[in-house]
Write an enzyme that holds these catalytic residues in place. Structure first.
Site, PDB file in Angstrom:
ATOM      1  N   GLU A  41     -22.091 105.571  18.056  1.00 52.25           N
ATOM      2  CA  GLU A  41     -23.244 106.682  16.947  1.00 52.25           C
ATOM      3  C   GLU A  41     -24.189 106.672  17.311  1.00 52.25           C
ATOM      4  OE1 GLU A  41     -24.787 107.992  14.037  1.00 52.25           O
ATOM      5  OE2 GLU A  41     -23.184 107.964  13.757  1.00 52.25           O
ATOM      6  N   GLN A  42     -25.860 107.561  17.069  1.00 50.24           N
ATOM      7  CA  GLN A  42     -26.402 107.417  17.403  1.00 50.24           C
ATOM      8  C   GLN A  42     -27.176 106.186  16.907  1.00 50.24           C
ATOM      9  OE1 GLN A  42     -28.804 111.595  17.733  1.00 50.24           O
ATOM     10  NE2 GLN A  42     -28.319 111.458  14.891  1.00 50.24           N
ATOM     11  N   ARG A 117     -22.121 107.924  -0.379  1.00 52.92           N
ATOM     12  CA  ARG A 117     -21.666 107.967   0.789  1.00 52.92           C
ATOM     13  C   ARG A 117     -21.424 106.520   1.245  1.00 52.92           C
ATOM     14  NH1 ARG A 117     -21.425 112.469   3.783  1.00 52.92           N
ATOM     15  NH2 ARG A 117     -21.204 114.359   2.947  1.00 52.92           N
ATOM     16  N   TYR A 223     -21.776 114.980 -10.900  1.00 51.74           N
ATOM     17  CA  TYR A 223     -20.885 113.431 -10.992  1.00 51.74           C
ATOM     18  C   TYR A 223     -21.349 112.542 -11.405  1.00 51.74           C
ATOM     19  CZ  TYR A 223     -20.871 113.978  -6.028  1.00 51.74           C
ATOM     20  OH  TYR A 223     -20.973 114.111  -4.377  1.00 51.74           O
ATOM     21  N   ASP A 303     -18.021 118.926  10.269  1.00 51.82           N
ATOM     22  CA  ASP A 303     -19.068 120.108  10.508  1.00 51.82           C
ATOM     23  C   ASP A 303     -19.156 120.364  11.828  1.00 51.82           C
ATOM     24  OD1 ASP A 303     -19.184 119.708   7.778  1.00 51.82           O
ATOM     25  OD2 ASP A 303     -20.833 118.420   7.997  1.00 51.82           O
TER      26      ASP A 303
END
Length: 415
Positions: A41-42, A117, A223, A303
């Site tokens: 992970e960067q 998230r 939501y 993605d």
């Protein structure tokens, strides 16, 4: 004299680029099958950009299978209903039960959640417990030497892998190596977003429902999130600007610019988008359909392969499906035939994700119908919203693990 035993098979070296939702899920799914991934992970720390994510049954059933069900439930809100409203009058156009009466779980066998998230990432990284996770590693170069992939990171670290999986998002470096180009484009729409404490929304009715407010050239989705449903995540989408000149998907805005697309809308809408300072606009980018998802010993997921408009809330969910599919295929013999595994993976995933991508484009148009469509056109839209569970239940009913099992069972056996 007995023949010598065969040399033990070397463990498969899997390098995952990207430590987001997809990369972490893949690490967990591989570990469940006794396989290990090194995740690069960067970012120097796991800090998700964005606000929240809606997880539908096609993802929550997979996370439950990985043992994350209770931890995920503790930080999530299960919406009461799915409601479609007129953006200006606030009138309920159509509504479908979700938590109410256990309707959604009964139909799809798993819950629908709203979750921040950051909380989702904590659940995933907590399950992984740091195993194989390398922070501060931005991929700078990728090359193939025979059957070995050589990776060089901006911090000077060099590693080798038998398989590289690109889960590095819309601006994927792995995709550029596979396709030779960017293949990402601006959708012509943009969004304003945020998380608002429930106490700042006195005009909001049905606060624990997932709701779409629809109007000319714009819509608002929101939501509730969190274990106590104490906050609301919103995503306000507008048409334009016509072109996107920034190299980033975020650009600054003038004071009050976020209100322009919602002039004359219901007070609950204005209240929500004004509840926190809005200083930037998110450009919505999509990945053009790719002819191939893999090259050499590198393959794409999430993605990086199929970035889509968020109007079905399926970006994170299809990424989780990808991760589970890859892990299941590798466990079902794909580790011994990586080329065949990647072909099967693409065959399993490309049609479904393309169909959801196209449907999200169509849904954008439906949510943004102009007044010029007239009463008959709006009535047709309203009828479609009333059929939403029937028209789109196939998205939520999908079972990635079962799909792999069916595909493997259908393959001809070697003599």
């Amino acid at each position: 004299m007995p023949s010598p035993s065969p040399a033990p098979r070397k463990p498969l070296r899997v390098a995952v680029i990207g430590g987001g939702i997809g990369g972490l899920t893949l690490g967990l799914a591989l570990r469940a099958h006794g396989l290990r991934a090194e995740i690069y992970e960067q970012a120097a720390e796991l800090a998700e950009i964005g606000a929240a994510v809606a997880l539908s049954a096609n993802a929550t059933r997979e996370l439950a299978r990985l043992g994350l069900g209770p931890a995920l439930a503790a930080v999530s809100t299960e919406p009461t209903e799915l409601i479609f409203r007129d953006g200006r009058s606030g009138a309920r156009i159509a509504a479908h039960p979700v938590r109410d009466g256990g309707a959604y779980r009964t139909r799809f066998g798993a819950p629908y959640y709203g979750v921040h998230r950051a909380d989702l990432q904590k659940v995933l990284s907590g399950g992984l417990a740091g195993e194989g996770l390398h922070l501060g590693h931005r991929l700078a170069a990728l090359d193939q030497n025979g059957d070995v992939m050589a990776l060089t990171f901006a911090n000077g670290v060099e590693v080798e892998a038998d398989l590289v999986i690109g889960g590095d998002g819309v601006r994927s470096a792995v995709r550029r190596w596979i396709t030779g180009g960017e293949r990402v484009r601006y959708s012509g729409t943009s969004a304003f977003r945020g998380v608002v404490p429930m106490g700042l929304l006195p005009s909001l009715t049905d606060p624990e429902a997932i709701q779409f407010w629809m109007g000319p050239d714009a819509h608002l989705l929101h939501y509730a999130i969190g274990g106590e449903a104490d906050s609301v995540n919103f995503f306000a989408v507008v048409e334009g600007p016509e072109t996107w000149t920034s190299e980033r998907w975020l650009t600054g805005i003038a004071a009050g610019e976020h209100r322009a697309g919602f002039a004359g809308w219901h007070p609950a809408v204005i209240e929500m988008i004004d509840a926190i300072p809005q200083t930037q606009r998110w450009g919505l980018f999509v990945t053009d359909p790719l002819r191939r998802w893999h090259r050499g010993r590198a393959v794409l997921m999430g993605d990086s392969a199929h970035a889509m408009l968020p109007h079905h809330g399926q970006g994170a969910n299809t990424t989780i499906e990808d991760a589970v599919t890859l892990a299941e295929l590798l466990a079902a013999g794909g580790a011994r035939d990586l080329d065949g595994m990647m072909r099967r993976y693409q065959a399993l995933r490309r049609t479904r994700t393309r169909t959801i991508q196209r449907s999200a484009w169509a849904t954008n148009r439906l949510l943004h119908l102009p007044d010029s469509i007239g009463p008959e056109g709006l009535a047709r839209r309203d009828a479609r919203m009333a059929r939403f569970p029937e028209d789109f239940g196939w998205i939520h009913a999908f079972d990635a693990r079962d799909a792999v099992a069916e595909a493997v069972a259908a393959e001809p056996r070697a003599a």
